[in-house]
Design an enzyme around this catalytic site. Structure first.
Site, short mmCIF file in Angstrom:
data_model
loop_
_atom_site.label_atom_id
_atom_site.label_comp_id
_atom_site.label_asym_id
_atom_site.label_seq_id
_atom_site.Cartn_x
_atom_site.Cartn_y
_atom_site.Cartn_z
N GLY A 273 5.89 -4.33 -16.21
CA GLY A 273 4.66 -3.72 -16.71
C GLY A 273 3.68 -4.68 -17.33
CD GLU A 315 13.44 -3.68 -12.93
OE1 GLU A 315 12.61 -2.76 -13.07
OE2 GLU A 315 14.65 -3.48 -12.74
N PRO A 316 8.70 -7.75 -13.15
CG PRO A 316 8.05 -9.99 -13.18
CD PRO A 316 9.23 -9.09 -13.41
N GLY A 317 5.80 -6.89 -11.23
CA GLY A 317 5.28 -6.76 -9.86
C GLY A 317 3.79 -7.03 -9.86
NE ARG A 359 -3.89 0.52 -10.27
CZ ARG A 359 -4.63 0.02 -11.23
NH1 ARG A 359 -5.79 -0.58 -10.96
NH2 ARG A 359 -4.24 0.10 -12.50
CE1 TYR A 363 -3.87 3.61 -12.18
CE2 TYR A 363 -2.31 5.35 -11.66
CZ TYR A 363 -2.74 4.04 -11.53
OH TYR A 363 -2.02 3.17 -10.73
CB CYS A 390 -15.77 14.39 2.13
SG CYS A 390 -16.62 14.00 3.66
CD GLU A 391 -12.18 14.63 -2.62
OE1 GLU A 391 -12.57 15.01 -3.74
OE2 GLU A 391 -11.47 15.32 -1.88
#
Length: 470
Positions: A273, A315-317, A359, A363, A390-391
């Site tokens: 994270g 566990e970095p990504g 993304r 959020y 169309c949003e």
């Protein structure tokens, strides 16, 4: 808690720059630069060449940047662990971005691989990863996925629910092996991030309450086909600073110490994270500072309780692959809009959008952007970069200063898109997903093929295989 940079409104973050040409070093790959001709090069390759060869939208991934970040992360945790007399394992969190080439890059740089589905496991194996260096987690692993993981010999399976204890034990017993498992627990630490990205609070789908850990581990230890390997916790994503990790470590080590009375607890996995810079307002914590703070916190808690420091895992990504990615678009229309009596901005529409970067819609993620096919002396103008879907929520960059003369045909690039853009891509509005191109030392190659409309139609069972698609 104070708001994280990701929650600061764009209007409060932005100051009008003197020029809309500069590339903010913390946001772009180290190889990105604007040459005298005004064209930006990434990995030594001009963006105009990338557009000509591969089209747009296009995911561009700087291989050198990914490798350098993997090496730096591994070195930081190795050094921090060695200082306290233990070892550390860095797993690359495949959910951020997964392809066989990326798996090869990170494993060649010394990282293990973290997967959460049968599909991710298949990619890691197809890349030639040693199964022992694969960790498999997820909140609803199917019996088929568990069976496959046990069959190939993954190094550890993270137990996420009561049901999985029996499922993993039965799969291992059927093959006559002892499977190493870790127990995912919720430390109760609330990371300073979006609610969707905070994963250690109590009211969510992952893991066990910390209060149940002793009981559940006792059940695991009673099963001869399972070997308890340690606790696993993940407090969230896009986190700046070490305060949350320190508090989580204190709570985890307390339970770790209790578990020692029933047998060995070799590993403590603190998750990942680690945040990155998406805009010039973001100030991510250097990985060396994170490593020193996280390992030091665990070491201090262990010393206070008089117990040995276990081996550690992270566990970095995003922090490995995120800053290495840039998404390249072509501008289609530019529309001046009087948003309020005081606010006028340009709506700059590009040929992608929420199908290649979900993304912002999911959020409210913030990004930055630059025109990269030329430099401009025009006065910077407040702009909103939007997609073609169309949003009304199809926003790529909420607010950015672009050259006031931005025009159709310009190439526009959004940096820091290496993580969770390709992974979350969709075919909304029947738009094909873009290819992924790796750049390094002046060359470019496709590492994930893009889709065509024919590819999408080929999946439609209502179209006869003998019919054309014209």
């Amino acid at each position: 808690m104070s708001a994280s940079p990701a929650h600061v409104p764009a209007s409060d973050r932005l100051a009008k720059p003197d020029t809309a040409n500069d590339l903010v070093a913390a946001v772009w790959p180290a190889s990105a630069d604007r040459e005298d001709d005004g064209i930006v090069r990434i990995g030594g390759v001009p963006v105009t060449e990338l557009k000509e060869r591969f089209g747009t939208p296009l995911y561009v991934l700087d291989e050198t940047e990914v490798r350098a970040r993997a090496r730096r992360t591994r070195a930081a945790f190795d050094a921090a662990a060695a200082e306290h007399g233990t070892t550390a394992e860095v797993y690359y969190a495949g959910k951020a971005f997964l392809s066989t080439e990326v798996v090869r890059w990170v494993t060649q740089e010394g990282l293990a691989v973290d997967v959460s589905t049968g599909g991710e496991l298949a990619v890691a194996l197809a890349a030639g990863t040693d199964p022992v260096r694969i960790g498999f987690h997820g909140n609803n692993k199917s019996t088929a996925e568990i069976s496959r993981a046990v069959e190939v010999g993954v190094g550890s399976i993270v137990i996420d629910s009561d049901a999985e204890i029996a499922r993993v034990a039965e799969a291992a017993a059927a093959r006559g092996i002892v499977q190493s498992v870790r127990l995912r627990v919720n430390s109760g630490v609330h990371a300073e991030t979006h609610d969707f990205l905070a994963t250690a609070h109590e009211d969510q789908k992952f893991g066990f309450p910390l209060a149940r850990a002793v009981e559940v581990v006792g059940r695991i230890r009673e099963l001869p086909s399972l070997r308890f390997d340690g606790l696993h916790c993940h407090i969230g994503s896009q986190i700046f600073g070490v305060a949350g990790f320190r508090e989580s470590a204190a709570r985890l080590v307390e339970v770790h110490a209790q578990l020692l009375s029933g047998g060995p607890v070799p590993v403590l996995n603190l998750g990942g994270g680690f945040g990155i810079a998406y805009t010039s307002a973001d100030d991510p914590t250097p990985i060396e500072e994170l490593a020193d703070g996280i390992v030091g916190a665990v070491a201090g808690e262990c010393a206070e309780r008089g117990i040995a420091l276990p081996s550690l895992a992270v566990e970095p990504g995003r922090s490995i692959v995120g800053p290495a990615g840039v998404t390249l678009y072509e501008v289609g229309t530019v529309k001046p809009v009087q948003a309020t009596d005081e606010l006028r901005r340009l709506y700059v529409s590009v040929d992608g959008g929420m199908s290649d970067n979900a993304r912002p819609a999911l959020y409210g993620a913030q990004y930055s952007a630059r025109v990269v096919s030329r430099a401009s002396d025009a006065e910077p103008a407040l702009a909103r970069v939007v997609g073609k879907h169309c949003e009304s929520g199809d926003i790529v960059v909420e607010a950015e200063y672009l050259p006031g003369d931005v025009a159709p045909g310009d190439l526009l690039a959004v940096p820091a898109t290496g993580a969770y853009c390709f992974s979350l891509a969709s075919n909304y509005n029947y738009i094909p997903r873009p290819p992924v191109v790796a750049v390094a030392e002046g060359s470019a190659r496709v590492i994930v093929r893009g889709e065509s409309i024919d590819d999408l139609l080929a999946r439609d069972a209502g179209i006869s295989s003998t019919e054309g698609t014209e």
